[in-house]
Design an enzyme around this catalytic site. Sequence first.
Site, PDB file in Angstrom:
ATOM      1  N   SER A 191       8.086  30.265  40.165  1.00 28.48           N
ATOM      2  CA  SER A 191       7.683  30.421  41.486  1.00 28.48           C
ATOM      3  C   SER A 191       8.037  32.044  41.778  1.00 28.48           C
ATOM      4  O   SER A 191       7.815  32.549  42.802  1.00 28.48           O
ATOM      5  CB  SER A 191       8.847  29.900  42.459  1.00 28.48           C
ATOM      6  OG  SER A 191      10.152  30.326  42.043  1.00 28.48           O
ATOM      7  N   LYS A 192       8.328  32.702  40.752  1.00 27.08           N
ATOM      8  CA  LYS A 192       8.543  34.389  40.737  1.00 27.08           C
ATOM      9  C   LYS A 192       7.190  35.087  40.833  1.00 27.08           C
ATOM     10  O   LYS A 192       6.240  34.485  40.590  1.00 27.08           O
ATOM     11  CB  LYS A 192       9.061  34.562  39.390  1.00 27.08           C
ATOM     12  CG  LYS A 192      10.604  34.227  38.984  1.00 27.08           C
ATOM     13  CD  LYS A 192      11.428  34.730  40.124  1.00 27.08           C
ATOM     14  CE  LYS A 192      13.004  34.463  39.926  1.00 27.08           C
ATOM     15  NZ  LYS A 192      13.496  33.071  39.868  1.00 27.08           N
ATOM     16  N   ASN A 193       7.240  36.174  41.342  1.00 30.84           N
ATOM     17  CA  ASN A 193       6.039  36.914  41.449  1.00 30.84           C
ATOM     18  C   ASN A 193       4.999  37.071  40.509  1.00 30.84           C
ATOM     19  O   ASN A 193       3.800  36.824  40.585  1.00 30.84           O
ATOM     20  CB  ASN A 193       6.388  38.356  41.961  1.00 30.84           C
ATOM     21  CG  ASN A 193       7.159  38.287  43.229  1.00 30.84           C
ATOM     22  OD1 ASN A 193       7.958  37.580  43.426  1.00 30.84           O
ATOM     23  ND2 ASN A 193       7.034  39.417  43.944  1.00 30.84           N
TER      24      ASN A 193
END
Length: 388
Positions: A191-193
């Site tokens: 879910s990180k950038n």
Amino acid sequence: MKKLQMVDLKGQYDKIKDEVDKSIFEVLNSTSYINGPAVRQFQENLESYLGVKHVIPCANGTDALQIAMMGLGLKPGDEVITVDFTFAATVEVIALLNLTPVLIDVDKDTFNIDLKKLEEAITPKTKAIVPVHLFGHVAQMEDIMALAKKHDLYVIEDNAQAIGANYTFKDGSQQKAGTIGHVGATSFFPSKNLGAYGDGGAIFTNDDALAHTIRGIVNHGMYERYHHDVVGVNSRLDSVQAAVLDIKLKHLDDYSSRRQNAARHYTEALSKSEHIQTPQTETYKQCDNSNGICHTCDCHVFHQYTIKIKNGKRDELAEHFKQNNIPHGIYYPIPLHSQKAYKDERYDEKEFTVTNQLVDEVISLPMHTELDKEQIEYITSEIIKVVT
């Protein structure tokens, strides 16, 4: 309207499917699954993107923080100052290494480390500072580095949420978040950038000797097979994840831009309410935009878009979201100083007035690269309906 999601990884994947699939199949055909060419290629490309001398990939973001501290040679009992308002991994690794965590309060507007509290917390036992670039917004690194230099302290950047963000110094020069301190750590959680399709992490540094030490630590302390020169761990980024990340790295600036544009749309709609505080950046007062987000937004890459509900209706809003299938998050519901694992008689509740207030006010809205204006208009209209 498309289905609302907190993070739309499927929509993002669909746009780069051919690139990703080709890259994964190349790894499968090579059978070089650990420390293969894909890892080296990603490492070099990330070094170039960040403008940093050394990127050391590892298994996850928590390992990255722990290994960074191991590489610095911190000893049991050394004090490490960090923030009370963050995910537990930041303090978890300090405790695992038998270091002494020192939790301090955050700024009420930016949610990042409070510089006044930071200086007050420094003692002769303090050896390191861990600023967290919370929700994608870079902390005040120039002042933090000056303070660290004054007291001969290490700075370990927790960059798990801010990869791609820029920090602008007073002289106008810029550096990427995670590359300013003595060492930086990031996470590639999906879910990180910049997210993998599994776990992953990396450590950044411009220090040649530190990079050499860390390269040994991540691989059982080995520089030569079966020769263990330092105490290490098993923490390696696998080739499949590196291949995925290398493709997504090419799109990272576009991903950041999409998040920043979504943030502007959110802010435009929500700043009309006196009961809502939209995200504030350190530099917004210097810009021609008075709504809290500077005109370029490059100091914030909006891993989360987090607002404060100022009239006591945060929980009511969360329930309304739940009843209407609107994804949301409360990051973070319990301060670290109140967590069973990290309670300590050293802490005084009066020292955490901002954090204790934030846990009752903050709520994070859907934020991802596929978010569109129609979705934002619907979400914000529902917020206004409840809060005003």
